[in-house]
Design a protein around this motif. Structure first.
Motif, mmCIF file in Angstrom:
data_model
loop_
_atom_site.group_PDB
_atom_site.id
_atom_site.type_symbol
_atom_site.label_atom_id
_atom_site.label_comp_id
_atom_site.label_asym_id
_atom_site.label_seq_id
_atom_site.Cartn_x
_atom_site.Cartn_y
_atom_site.Cartn_z
ATOM 1 N N ASP A 1 0.862 -1.186 0.000
ATOM 2 C CA ASP A 1 0.000 0.000 0.000
ATOM 3 C C ASP A 1 0.890 1.226 0.000
ATOM 4 O O ASP A 1 1.258 1.761 1.038
ATOM 5 C CB ASP A 1 -0.924 -0.003 1.223
ATOM 6 N N GLN A 2 1.232 1.688 -1.193
ATOM 7 C CA GLN A 2 2.328 2.625 -1.313
ATOM 8 C C GLN A 2 1.963 4.053 -0.934
ATOM 9 O O GLN A 2 2.842 4.906 -0.868
ATOM 10 C CB GLN A 2 2.901 2.566 -2.719
ATOM 11 N N ALA A 3 0.715 4.377 -0.721
ATOM 12 C CA ALA A 3 0.343 5.714 -0.277
ATOM 13 C C ALA A 3 -0.111 5.710 1.177
ATOM 14 O O ALA A 3 -0.765 6.637 1.630
ATOM 15 C CB ALA A 3 -0.762 6.285 -1.168
ATOM 16 N N SER A 4 0.268 4.684 1.920
ATOM 17 C CA SER A 4 -0.233 4.534 3.285
ATOM 18 C C SER A 4 0.344 5.547 4.256
ATOM 19 O O SER A 4 -0.113 5.655 5.389
ATOM 20 C CB SER A 4 0.051 3.124 3.802
ATOM 21 N N GLY A 5 1.362 6.309 3.836
ATOM 22 C CA GLY A 5 1.929 7.323 4.708
ATOM 23 C C GLY A 5 1.337 8.700 4.521
ATOM 24 O O GLY A 5 1.700 9.640 5.222
ATOM 25 N N ILE A 6 0.413 8.865 3.579
ATOM 26 C CA ILE A 6 -0.223 10.162 3.337
ATOM 27 C C ILE A 6 -1.328 10.373 4.370
ATOM 28 O O ILE A 6 -2.132 9.473 4.626
ATOM 29 C CB ILE A 6 -0.809 10.223 1.917
ATOM 30 N N GLY A 7 -1.392 11.547 4.973
ATOM 31 C CA GLY A 7 -2.413 11.783 5.993
ATOM 32 C C GLY A 7 -2.614 13.252 6.279
ATOM 33 O O GLY A 7 -2.159 14.135 5.537
ATOM 34 N N ASP B 1 -6.978 -6.139 5.504
ATOM 35 C CA ASP B 1 -5.525 -5.955 5.473
ATOM 36 C C ASP B 1 -5.099 -4.870 4.502
ATOM 37 O O ASP B 1 -3.909 -4.600 4.354
ATOM 38 C CB ASP B 1 -4.838 -7.273 5.078
ATOM 39 N N ALA B 2 -6.054 -4.236 3.821
ATOM 40 C CA ALA B 2 -5.723 -3.271 2.781
ATOM 41 C C ALA B 2 -5.880 -1.845 3.277
ATOM 42 O O ALA B 2 -6.741 -1.532 4.102
ATOM 43 C CB ALA B 2 -6.599 -3.493 1.552
ATOM 44 N N CYS B 3 -5.034 -0.987 2.752
ATOM 45 C CA CYS B 3 -5.132 0.450 2.996
ATOM 46 C C CYS B 3 -6.080 1.047 1.958
ATOM 47 O O CYS B 3 -6.044 0.672 0.791
ATOM 48 C CB CYS B 3 -3.741 1.058 2.863
ATOM 49 N N LEU B 4 -6.960 1.968 2.369
ATOM 50 C CA LEU B 4 -7.813 2.670 1.403
ATOM 51 C C LEU B 4 -6.986 3.801 0.803
ATOM 52 O O LEU B 4 -7.121 4.975 1.140
ATOM 53 C CB LEU B 4 -9.084 3.190 2.069
ATOM 54 N N CYS B 5 -6.109 3.406 -0.102
ATOM 55 C CA CYS B 5 -5.181 4.341 -0.725
ATOM 56 C C CYS B 5 -4.670 3.701 -2.006
ATOM 57 O O CYS B 5 -4.977 2.547 -2.298
ATOM 58 C CB CYS B 5 -4.018 4.652 0.219
ATOM 59 N N ALA C 1 -14.415 -0.843 7.930
ATOM 60 C CA ALA C 1 -13.220 -0.009 7.775
ATOM 61 C C ALA C 1 -12.736 0.484 9.143
ATOM 62 O O ALA C 1 -13.529 0.915 9.980
ATOM 63 C CB ALA C 1 -13.509 1.169 6.861
ATOM 64 N N GLN C 2 -11.442 0.429 9.343
ATOM 65 C CA GLN C 2 -10.836 0.843 10.601
ATOM 66 C C GLN C 2 -10.153 2.188 10.427
ATOM 67 O O GLN C 2 -9.258 2.339 9.600
ATOM 68 C CB GLN C 2 -9.813 -0.194 11.069
ATOM 69 N N ALA C 3 -10.608 3.172 11.211
ATOM 70 C CA ALA C 3 -9.954 4.480 11.184
ATOM 71 C C ALA C 3 -8.584 4.371 11.839
ATOM 72 O O ALA C 3 -8.437 3.756 12.900
ATOM 73 C CB ALA C 3 -10.813 5.510 11.900
ATOM 74 N N VAL C 4 -7.577 4.940 11.207
ATOM 75 C CA VAL C 4 -6.214 4.912 11.739
ATOM 76 C C VAL C 4 -5.834 6.327 12.159
ATOM 77 O O VAL C 4 -5.730 7.224 11.325
ATOM 78 C CB VAL C 4 -5.214 4.383 10.690
ATOM 79 N N SER C 5 -5.689 6.531 13.445
ATOM 80 C CA SER C 5 -5.271 7.841 13.940
ATOM 81 C C SER C 5 -4.438 7.656 15.194
ATOM 82 O O SER C 5 -4.568 6.654 15.904
ATOM 83 C CB SER C 5 -6.482 8.734 14.235
ATOM 84 N N HIS C 6 -3.566 8.623 15.445
ATOM 85 C CA HIS C 6 -2.659 8.552 16.578
ATOM 86 C C HIS C 6 -2.618 9.908 17.275
ATOM 87 O O HIS C 6 -2.719 10.957 16.635
ATOM 88 C CB HIS C 6 -1.246 8.176 16.118
ATOM 89 N N ALA C 7 -2.464 9.884 18.581
ATOM 90 C CA ALA C 7 -2.424 11.110 19.360
ATOM 91 C C ALA C 7 -1.142 11.888 19.082
ATOM 92 O O ALA C 7 -0.056 11.317 19.031
ATOM 93 C CB ALA C 7 -2.516 10.799 20.852
#
Length: 501
Positions: free
Chosen positions: A107-113, A130-134, A203-209
């Motif tokens: 998932d090559q755009a998984s670092g965009i946020g 297991d997939a990134c929505l990207c 879908a699982q939201a991915v966020s970090h403090a």
């Protein structure tokens, strides 16, 4: 704990917005990198543009930031290899993935946020199974690079910022942040040859403090604030004599400040945890850490004026080190008492009335025989107490010189935050230093925290040519009550009289 830190994003100079030009169509055979497939040219006008730090010839255009399905935002970035030499100018597309994702998940755009400063969160692409929505990779087809003159567009579907935010700051793993970009309410247009998926029920939201890290100038404490809780690590050598549990005279002033913060909090339970280094044995360390926690608990109980607060004291001995015990400084910082409580409601912040800092400096320093200059190019407010610090380092010598020594801060910081370990804001009036923001990660096989900053200087390209400059950045907490502050870059003299614009 903060045992080690890696970088989220690497830096480049902040460039003005411009549209893509002079690139060959991605529709040509073998012209599109993995993640874009065989697509047509993306000729959309750029909202803003930056350069990749890892490969400055790569221009990155933000071509879309759109609300999607009410609760989501689609980020679209066009990467263009502006090099002209067909040899030695490839750009590895996997550099825009979070660590391990490009090789393990493709998932090559998984670092965009996005940075959601109101909620104090780093928002990354959703996970659907297991997939990134990207934009996803296809390295088996050999399309994992951008050749000279080629471009490709990548997208990421991320959670929308809280409170209906109208703007957001875009982050990637290999460019500086693009700050305060308006979020369009128009439906997004998909990149050529791709389709934008809608997050499904699973879908699982991915966020970090976003964790604000600060340190007292007198070295009495370091504080971690994740927006929910405040964790204050009090130095044992400030509070106690060696191997003792009786408070020193200075300890009362330090604990009085902590008591005032607890009074401003709404928490009904305050945790007090004692820790030691690994010298001695458990038979000594465990009871010593417990006695010290009990002593601090008793002192705070007598200082806190708010009713209904319960204190819990625990001793952990040497079982929970923050830093390596291999050095004296690491051991000194592991000898601590940690006080944890709910974050007090911050005072209402108003924009600084001081003029914009513009460019401040340069200041000079000779490093390994080479004259170097450091200059602050801006401190931009991102909202809600965070700012984007940008600065430039220049080799003013007559020969190529390594910059790698600028990466190193004090011994203990090298153990926990090798990148950007010696860059931050200094508030002399408030007597605190504000380090780059970190955030916890769940990347398998990697360290526990990432840093919203570039390598300090030259960690990616360790040698800099004569008269060459490199630009760097860090997302930092802004001193809440200071209209002006100083910036500290490595061992350069401090650059003072700055303000956030």
């Amino acid at each position: 704990m903060r045992p080690a830190v890696l970088t989220l994003a690497l830096a480049a100079s902040l460039a003005s917005g411009c549209s893509d030009s002079g690139s060959k169509s991605d529709g040509e055979e073998n012209s599109s990198p993995a993640g874009a497939g065989k697509t047509g040219a993306d000729t959309r006008e750029a909202i803003a543009s930056v350069r990749s730090f890892k490969d400055p010839k790569v221009k990155v255009d933000l071509v879309g930031l759109n609300r999607f399905g009410g609760q989501h935002v689609v980020v679209q970035l066009r990467y263009t290899n502006t090099g002209s030499d067909p040899y030695g100018t490839e750009y590895m597309v996997q550099d825009i993935a979070v660590p391990n994702d490009a090789t393990e998940g493709g998932d090559q755009a998984s670092g965009i946020g996005l940075l959601d400063t109101a909620a104090r969160r780093v928002l990354l692409p959703y996970k659907q199974g297991d997939a990134c929505l990207c934009s996803s990779g296809n390295s088996s087809a050999g399309r994992d690079v951008l050749e000279a003159g080629e471009h490709a567009t990548f997208f990421a579907v991320v959670p929308a910022p809280a409170q209906g935010a109208k703007t957001a700051t875009v982050v990637t793993p290999d460019t500086p942040p693009i700050p305060n970009v308006p979020i369009s309410d128009e439906a997004p247009s998909a990149p050529p040859g791709q389709s934008i998926p809608t997050p499904g029920p699973g879908a699982q939201a991915v966020s970090h403090a976003m964790v604000a890290t600060t340190e007292a100038l007198d070295d009495t404490d370091e504080t971690f604030d994740d927006g929910q809780n405040v964790k204050v690590n009090l130095r044992a050598d400030v509070l106690f004599a060696l191997n003792k549990a009786d408070l020193s005279p200075k300890a009362h002033a330090v604990l009085k400040d902590i008591a005032q913060q607890i009074d401003a909090s709404s928490d009904t339970t305050v945790e007090v945890d004692g820790h030691t280094d690994n010298t001695g044995n458990d038979a000594i360390n465990q009871p010593l850490s417990q006695r010290r926690a009990e002593t601090v608990k008793k002192a705070l109980e007598g200082m806190v004026t708010r009713s209904g607060v319960t204190f819990q004291a625990r001793g952990h001995g040497a079982q929970q080190p923050l830093y390596s015990n291999d050095s004296e400084e690491g051991r000194r910082r592991n000898r601590r008492v940690t006080v944890t409580f709910s974050r007090p409601q911050p005072a209402q912040q108003t924009p600084s009335s001081a003029p914009s800092s513009g460019q401040a400096g340069p200041v000079k320093l000779t490093i390994e025989g080479t004259p170097m200059a450091a200059q602050v190019t801006g401190v931009k407010q991102l909202g809600n107490g965070f700012g984007l610090l940008t600065y430039r380092l220049t080799n003013e010598g007559s020969s190529e010189s390594p910059m790698s020594s600028l990466n190193y801060g004090s011994d203990w910081k090298n153990q926990v935050q090798f990148f950007a370990n010696n860059v931050g804001l200094v508030d002399p009036a408030g007597k605190r230093k504000y380090w780059p923001v970190i955030y916890p990660t769940d990347y398998p096989g990697n360290n526990e925290y990432a840093t919203l900053a570039t390598p300090t200087a030259g960690a990616w390209d360790a040698r800099v040519k004569p008269q060459q400059s490199r630009d760097f950045w860090a997302v930092v907490p802004l001193p809440p009550a200071a209209s002006t502050f100083s910036v500290e870059i490595a061992k350069f003299p401090r650059i003072g009289g700055l303000s956030a614009s």
